[in-house]
Design an enzyme around this catalytic site. Sequence first.
Site, PDB file in Angstrom:
ATOM      1  N   THR A   1      28.506 150.336  18.551  1.00 42.15           N
ATOM      2  CA  THR A   1      29.510 149.684  19.389  1.00 42.15           C
ATOM      3  C   THR A   1      30.617 149.004  18.589  1.00 42.15           C
ATOM      4  O   THR A   1      30.443 148.676  17.410  1.00 42.15           O
ATOM      5  CB  THR A   1      28.813 148.606  20.276  1.00 42.15           C
ATOM      6  OG1 THR A   1      29.726 148.104  21.237  1.00 42.15           O
ATOM      7  CG2 THR A   1      28.280 147.451  19.437  1.00 42.15           C
TER       8      THR A   1
ATOM      9  N   GLY B   1      26.261 148.804  28.069  1.00 41.73           N
ATOM     10  CA  GLY B   1      26.136 147.928  29.231  1.00 41.73           C
ATOM     11  C   GLY B   1      25.954 146.459  28.896  1.00 41.73           C
ATOM     12  O   GLY B   1      25.568 145.675  29.763  1.00 41.73           O
ATOM     13  N   GLY B   2      26.182 146.072  27.615  1.00 37.40           N
ATOM     14  CA  GLY B   2      26.076 144.651  27.262  1.00 37.40           C
ATOM     15  C   GLY B   2      24.714 144.115  27.638  1.00 37.40           C
ATOM     16  O   GLY B   2      23.678 144.711  27.338  1.00 37.40           O
TER      17      GLY B   2
ATOM     18  N   THR C   1      29.932 150.108  24.826  1.00 38.61           N
ATOM     19  CA  THR C   1      29.055 150.447  23.710  1.00 38.61           C
ATOM     20  C   THR C   1      28.749 151.902  23.990  1.00 38.61           C
ATOM     21  O   THR C   1      29.086 152.413  25.047  1.00 38.61           O
ATOM     22  CB  THR C   1      27.799 149.547  23.801  1.00 38.61           C
ATOM     23  OG1 THR C   1      28.177 148.214  23.464  1.00 38.61           O
ATOM     24  CG2 THR C   1      26.654 149.973  22.925  1.00 38.61           C
TER      25      THR C   1
ATOM     26  N   ARG D   1      23.996 146.538  12.092  1.00 39.71           N
ATOM     27  CA  ARG D   1      24.765 145.569  12.873  1.00 39.71           C
ATOM     28  C   ARG D   1      25.786 144.874  11.965  1.00 39.71           C
ATOM     29  O   ARG D   1      25.502 144.625  10.783  1.00 39.71           O
ATOM     30  CB  ARG D   1      23.783 144.543  13.438  1.00 39.71           C
ATOM     31  CG  ARG D   1      24.380 143.449  14.305  1.00 39.71           C
ATOM     32  CD  ARG D   1      24.753 143.932  15.655  1.00 39.71           C
ATOM     33  NE  ARG D   1      24.898 142.871  16.627  1.00 39.71           N
ATOM     34  CZ  ARG D   1      25.512 143.039  17.794  1.00 39.71           C
ATOM     35  NH1 ARG D   1      26.038 144.202  18.132  1.00 39.71           N
ATOM     36  NH2 ARG D   1      25.599 142.040  18.650  1.00 39.71           N
TER      37      ARG D   1
ATOM     38  N   ASN E   1      31.774 146.470  20.460  1.00 38.33           N
ATOM     39  CA  ASN E   1      31.613 145.415  21.454  1.00 38.33           C
ATOM     40  C   ASN E   1      32.466 145.723  22.671  1.00 38.33           C
ATOM     41  O   ASN E   1      32.102 146.567  23.462  1.00 38.33           O
ATOM     42  CB  ASN E   1      31.876 144.014  20.889  1.00 38.33           C
ATOM     43  CG  ASN E   1      31.371 142.938  21.837  1.00 38.33           C
ATOM     44  OD1 ASN E   1      30.547 143.214  22.692  1.00 38.33           O
ATOM     45  ND2 ASN E   1      31.863 141.717  21.704  1.00 38.33           N
TER      46      ASN E   1
HETATM   47  N1  GLY Z   1      28.000 144.136  21.755  1.00 38.58           N
HETATM   48  C1  GLY Z   1      26.960 144.586  22.630  1.00 38.58           C
HETATM   49  C2  GLY Z   1      25.582 144.336  22.098  1.00 38.58           C
HETATM   50  O1  GLY Z   1      25.415 144.362  20.897  1.00 38.58           O
HETATM   51  O2  GLY Z   1      24.656 144.125  22.843  1.00 38.58           O
END
Ligand code: GLY
Length: 587
Positions: A407, A482-483, A389, A109, A409
Site C-alpha cells: 500500500t 480496506g484500511g 491498499t 512495512r 496508504n
Molecule cells: N495503510 C493501511 C494499513 O496498513 O492497514
Amino acid sequence: MFPTPLVRLALLACLLLSSVAVASEKAILDPEARFHPVVSRGGMVVSQEMIASKVGADILTRGGNAIDAAVATGFALAVTLPRAGNIGGGGFMLIHLAEEDRTLAIDYREMAPAAAYKDMFLDAEGDVDNLRARFSIHSSGVPGTVAGLIYALDNYGKLSLKEVLQPAIDLAREGFEVSVDLSESLQARQKTLKKDPASRAYFYKPDGSGYQPGEVLAQPDLAKTLIRIAAKGRAGFYQGETADLLIAQMQRNNGLMSLEDLANYKVVERTPVCGIYRDNKVCAMPPPSSGGVHMIQMLNILEGWDLASLGHNSAAYIHRLVESMRRAYADRSQYLGDPDFFPVPVSALTDKAYAGQLRKQIDPMMATRSEDIRPGLAKVAGSRESSETTHYSTWDQWGNVVSNTYTLNFSYGSGISVAGAGFLLNNEMDDFSAKPGSPNGYGLVGGEANAIEPGKRPLSSMTPTIVFNPEGQPILATGSPGGSTIITIVLQMVLNIIDFDMNIAEATAAARIHHQWLPDTVFYESGISQDTLTLLRSMGHQLNDKTGVLGATESIQRADLGGDKKASVRYGAADYRRAGSGAAVQN
Ligand code: GLY
C-alpha cells in the site's frame, strides 16, 4: 466512509470469463453454485489489475515460481495501478514453501525516519494537523516495497531480478492502455495530485486534462528508476540516483527523511501468527500488522458457536460476528504496535481460553454498547486507515503460495511524486497514533503502543492470509484492501469457506459487514435482507445505511481432484467490487 459502489461491468466480465474457464471442471464444482471461479490445473495469479495478473501468470508460464510471480506482479502493479501498487510504499508478504512445508512472513512495512518524533503532527494548540499527517512531505515513512520484493526474490525466487522487472519496465517505458478504473480514480483524486507538480506531470496531460480509457499512459521516469533497480538491485533504489532524487525532494520541502534512513531500511522476516479453527490452520501477518492477531482472536470466539446452523448472514450470525469484532478492535487499540518497540501480547490475545471469556460476555440476543467495552487483557482502535491498499495472491504448479498486501496508504498516497524518479510517496505516517490517548480525525483514539518513534513501523490492518486444511495442505490464499475493514473482510472470507462451504467466487461475492468498536456502528453492504436489518436494530445495533462496498479480495483456493491428493486445481476469484481486477492462469 467507504468507497462508492463498483462498476457493474467488471462483474459481468468476470462472470463471463469465469464461466468459460470453468466449463471443463464442472465435476468438481457444484453446478448449482451462483458464482463460479476461474479454474487452473497449473499456477494462477489474482490481482486488482488484469495486466499485472497476466504479467505474473506469464512468469509462471516461463518456469518461475509463486514468489517470482508475486515480485513481477508487485512491480507491474506499481505501473498499472498507481493508486495502490507502488515502489514508494510498503507491505507484507506471506509465503508458503511447499517443499519445506514452511510458512513465513516478510515485513516490508515503511519505517519512521530517524528524525521523526512523537508530536510531529501536532499544531501549536496540541491538536493533530491532519493535512500535515496525510498530504505533506512529512506523511511518508521510509519506503519498504523495493527492499521487500527483492528480499523475497533473493531468498525464495528462482528467476533473476532483471527477468521479473522487465515486464514492469516495458509497461512504464512503452505505456499501457488506461482502464476505466484508472481514468476514473485519477479524475477523483485530481485535486490532490495536481497540487504536486511532479504528480501533475506524471498522471495528467500537459494541458491538465485526464487520460481517457483506452489512451496510453507512459511513465518514462518510472521506467528509468525500475531500470536502475534491475541493474543494481536494492542499491538502485536506496542509494545512488533514485535515493538522491528522493532526498532532494525531501530537502526542497524540509522533509525529515535522509540518505541514511534509506540506507538503513530493513526488511524483517517474521513468523506468521497462526491459529487452529475447526481443525484448519489459519496463518496471517503478525505485528506490526494487527490483522493476524485479531483475525485469530475473532475466529477463536466464533468457534464456540455452530455458525452454519445459524444461516449465512442471518441476524443471529451477524450479531455474533459484530460482538466478536467489537471486542477484538477494542483490544487492538491498546495492545498492538510495532513488536520491535512494544511488547505485543500475541499469545494472550490469540489464546482460546481468553476468547472463551470474551464469548461468555456476549448476550446472544442483545448488542453490547461499545462504550461499555474496554480492552480486555487489562482503550481504542489505532488510527483508521484509508481503504486504498491492494492485495494479490499467486500459486504455482509446485504448491508454493504467496499472499501479498501492499500500500501507499491513501489512494495515490500523499499525492506527492518524487520528481525525476516517477513514483508516488506513501502517507503511511498517518497510520501512527499522532496523539495517543485522544480521538483522531475519525473519532478514534490511539494508544502509546502505536505512538511515533524513530525507526518504528506504523500499525497496520493488512491481513495477507493462507489457510491449511486438517491434512496441512494450503487451501486458500486471500487478503484485501480496506484500511480498518481489512481484518473483518478476510475473517468473513475464511468463515464463508470453512463454515459455509462456499466456493471462492461465492465467498467473494457474498455481502460483507464490518464493525470496529468505535464508531459503534455496523457497516454493511447491499445484499443483507431487510428482515435481518430489522432484527439487528431490534437487538440494539446501530446500522450505517451508506456503507458502499467493503474491500476487494483477490483470492486463490485449492481443491483436490477426486481422491488423488497429488491432483488438484486452483480456483481463482478476483473481486468484482473493483473494476479491472482479474485472475490470470499459467499456460
Ligand atoms: N495503510 C493501511 C494499513 O496498513 O492497514
